[in-house]
Design a protein around this motif. Structure first.
Motif, mmCIF file in Angstrom:
data_model
loop_
_atom_site.group_PDB
_atom_site.id
_atom_site.type_symbol
_atom_site.label_atom_id
_atom_site.label_comp_id
_atom_site.label_asym_id
_atom_site.label_seq_id
_atom_site.Cartn_x
_atom_site.Cartn_y
_atom_site.Cartn_z
ATOM 1 N N VAL A 26 -6.535 -7.348 -1.602
ATOM 2 C CA VAL A 26 -7.003 -7.519 -0.112
ATOM 3 C C VAL A 26 -7.690 -8.900 -0.051
ATOM 4 C CG1 VAL A 26 -8.919 -6.753 1.353
ATOM 5 C CG2 VAL A 26 -7.532 -5.165 0.060
ATOM 6 N N GLN A 47 -7.931 -2.250 -5.401
ATOM 7 C CA GLN A 47 -7.270 -2.918 -4.594
ATOM 8 C C GLN A 47 -7.953 -4.420 -4.042
ATOM 9 O OE1 GLN A 47 -6.669 0.182 -1.888
ATOM 10 N NE2 GLN A 47 -4.529 0.669 -2.634
ATOM 11 N N THR A 48 -9.394 -4.178 -4.623
ATOM 12 C CA THR A 48 -10.236 -5.434 -3.943
ATOM 13 C C THR A 48 -9.898 -6.599 -3.852
ATOM 14 O OG1 THR A 48 -12.177 -4.045 -4.626
ATOM 15 C CG2 THR A 48 -12.555 -6.242 -3.939
ATOM 16 N N ALA A 76 -12.606 -2.454 0.376
ATOM 17 C CA ALA A 76 -11.158 -1.788 0.344
ATOM 18 C C ALA A 76 -11.207 -0.131 0.029
ATOM 19 C CB ALA A 76 -10.606 -2.569 -0.945
ATOM 20 N N ALA A 98 -4.765 -1.510 2.913
ATOM 21 C CA ALA A 98 -5.643 -0.955 1.816
ATOM 22 C C ALA A 98 -7.059 -1.352 2.362
ATOM 23 C CB ALA A 98 -5.565 -1.790 0.593
ATOM 24 N N VAL A 99 -7.216 -1.592 3.477
ATOM 25 C CA VAL A 99 -8.512 -2.152 3.962
ATOM 26 C C VAL A 99 -9.139 -0.822 4.648
ATOM 27 C CG1 VAL A 99 -9.951 -3.304 5.777
ATOM 28 C CG2 VAL A 99 -8.510 -4.585 4.156
ATOM 29 N N GLU A 100 -10.393 -0.481 4.314
ATOM 30 C CA GLU A 100 -10.960 0.828 4.756
ATOM 31 C C GLU A 100 -11.940 0.334 5.998
ATOM 32 O OE1 GLU A 100 -12.017 4.414 2.376
ATOM 33 O OE2 GLU A 100 -13.866 3.064 2.613
#
Lengths: 228, 297
Positions: free
Chosen positions: B139, B135-136, B130, B86-88
């Motif tokens: 994460v 999703q923060t 995120a 989920a991490v961008e």
């Protein structure tokens, strides 16, 4: 035309107003309904225009059965009958013309039609020259004539009059009677509930006498027949 | 229904409004007050929702790295953060840079903190973004569990407060609106009942000469509708004017990026239409309530 078969009416409070009436009124007849107060006369008349529904029995007017008639159809039944009351029931804020025209507006007649027809019926009740008057500027007899004009403006097949002369003196009552007779002669069936012995005895028509919620007498060219 | 009859019904409905002067005034006022409150709350709620949306879209997780971690562990940590699906984005901010930014943000007063340069109390930080704002939280929890992480921080406090405030405003607004709505309906029903009582003979005669129920009902229906719509006019004007002025003033005064208010134009058109609709609904409802009973002749 108007036919009742074994009609009963018991009010919710237990009063048995009409107890098994059967009657047949032909098209074009003139009928008096007489009887002492509380005999069921009023209920009898009210059932004809479906103000009251019979508890039992059949009432048919022009072939439609009133006892089973849906609420929605009632307005269309009434468009084919004129109703005249003892207390005239005119609208005080409207002129004579408007009072009569009102009955035609309600059935959505055209303006030109209304004008023509209203002046026509005001002529029949001899009030053409008072079309712009307000009801309170008229005598009782004149007011009743306005209400008759309103009742016949849509050319109904039946005219129902509930004590039309009840509030009028005898001379004025005769005026009203002559108008009703004239309307009858034009082919309208007239049913008139009355207490007026002099009129019944002098203008001879069919008399239906009601006592205790039953027809006690039904005579062609009958008499009033009660002490009053 | 013929067009001419329609015109007649409107005239009759209008006449009744004039005829019942004070009651008309009372019910229009009730609708006005009700819709004013509805409108105010509506504007508030819409704006709060808007704040929440813009907040959500730029939430990031700040990962404070254990001060004892060595450079190699930091690199390891960074790559494991990257591995979370989920991490961008991950950005590394060394403690010196963090302090620099902090001191700079204080402007002139920053010089008092110059001494901190000797013994920097800050941590090295990863700023993690995120892919989806929702999703923060996930994460953040995942990273928190990793080695060499002292703690993670994201806007949870602001979030929670904001949502609590929104809920509160919504509930209070709803209760007030419902209460006022019933008052308005009741008053309109009463006003129309008065008209009906005044016109009882008229209705009776109408029924006896063969008027259908809908023919009788129309003028009252229109009367109710007009009461509702008139009641909506004043709050619409006040709120539109007020909000436009407020928006102009606030736009100049604040530089706060969280609180960018919704622009006046489309918001006010929507709100006005809604208020008009509610007014009309309340009016019609009131009139139907009072007429129904009287038609059973």
């Amino acid at each position: 035309m108007i036919e009742m078969k074994d009609v009963w009416k018991t009010y919710p409070n237990g009063v048995m107003a009409v107890n098994g009436i059967s009657v047949y009124i032909k098209k074009g007849e003139f009928v008096y309904v007489v009887g002492p107060s509380g005999a069921g006369k009023s209920t009898f008349v009210k059932m004809m225009y479906r103000e009251e529904r019979p508890t039992r029995g059949e009432i048919s007017i022009n072939g439609s059965n009133l006892a089973e008639m849906k609420e929605k159809k009632v307005p269309y039944l009434r468009r084919n009958m004129g109703i005249v009351f003892q207390d005239f029931k005119l609208l005080p804020s409207m002129t004579v013309f408007e009072n009569v025209a009102f009955a035609m507006e309600v059935i959505e007649a055209s303006k030109a039609n209304i004008r023509k027809r209203v002046m026509n019926v005001l002529d029949i009740v001899r009030l053409k020259n008072k079309a712009r008057f307000m009801p309170h500027e008229l005598s009782g007899g004149e007011q009743q004539r306005v209400s008759i004009a309103r009742a016949i403006v849509n050319s109904p097949a039946v005219l129902i009059a509930d004590e039309p002369t009840g509030n009028l003196d005898i001379e004025t009552s005769w005026e009203i009677m002559h108008i009703l007779e004239e309307i009858n002669e034009r082919g309208t069936t007239v049913v008139m509930a009355t207490h007026n012995r002099e009129i019944v005895n002098n203008m001879r028509k069919r008399v239906i006498a009601i006592e205790g919620g039953r027809i006690s007498r039904d005579e062609i060219r009958g008499r009033y027949g009660y002490e009053s | 229904m013929k067009a001419r009859t329609g015109v007649r019904h409107m005239k009759e409905g209008g006449k009744n409004i004039v005829r019942n002067g004070w009651m008309t005034f009372a019910s229009v006022s009730a609708v006005t007050v009700m819709l004013f409150v509805v409108g105010t709350f509506l504007l508030m709620i819409l704006n709060i929702n808007h704040f929440a949306d813009s907040l959500e879209s730029d939430v990031e997780v700040r990962v404070f790295i254990d001060r004892s971690a060595e450079a190699s562990s930091q690199t390891a940590l960074e790559s494991s953060i990257h591995e979370i699906s989920a991490v961008e984005e991950v950005e590394y901010i060394p403690r010196e840079e963090g302090l620099e930014t902090f001191i700079a943000s204080l402007g002139d007063e920053g010089e008092y903190f110059e001494t901190l340069r000797e013994e920097n109390p800050l941590n090295d930080v990863f700023v993690v973004q995120a892919a989806e704002p929702q999703q923060t939280e996930l994460v953040a929890e995942e990273i928190e569990a990793m080695q060499h992480v002292e703690k993670t921080e994201y806007g949870q406090d602001i979030f929670e407060q904001l949502f609590a405030a929104t809920d509160f405003v919504r509930i209070v607004g709803l209760v007030l609106i419902l209460g006022l709505m019933f008052t308005a309906i009741f008053l309109i029903a009463n006003t129309i009942k008065l008209t009906i009582i005044a016109r009882k003979t008229e209705i009776q005669i109408m029924k006896l000469v063969g008027a259908t129920n809908s023919f009788i009902r129309w003028p009252f229906f229109i009367e109710g509708l007009l009461l509702g719509v008139f009641g909506a006019a004043v709050p619409i004007i006040i709120l539109s004017y007020g909000y436009t002025r407020f928006y102009e003033a606030i736009g100049e005064a604040t530089g706060l990026e969280f609180f960018d208010f919704l622009p006046a134009g489309p918001l006010l058109v929507q709100t006005s239409l809604l208020l008009l609709a509610i007014g009309a609904l309340v009016g019609v409802w009131g009139s139907i309530m009072s007429v129904r009973k009287f038609l059973r002749v």
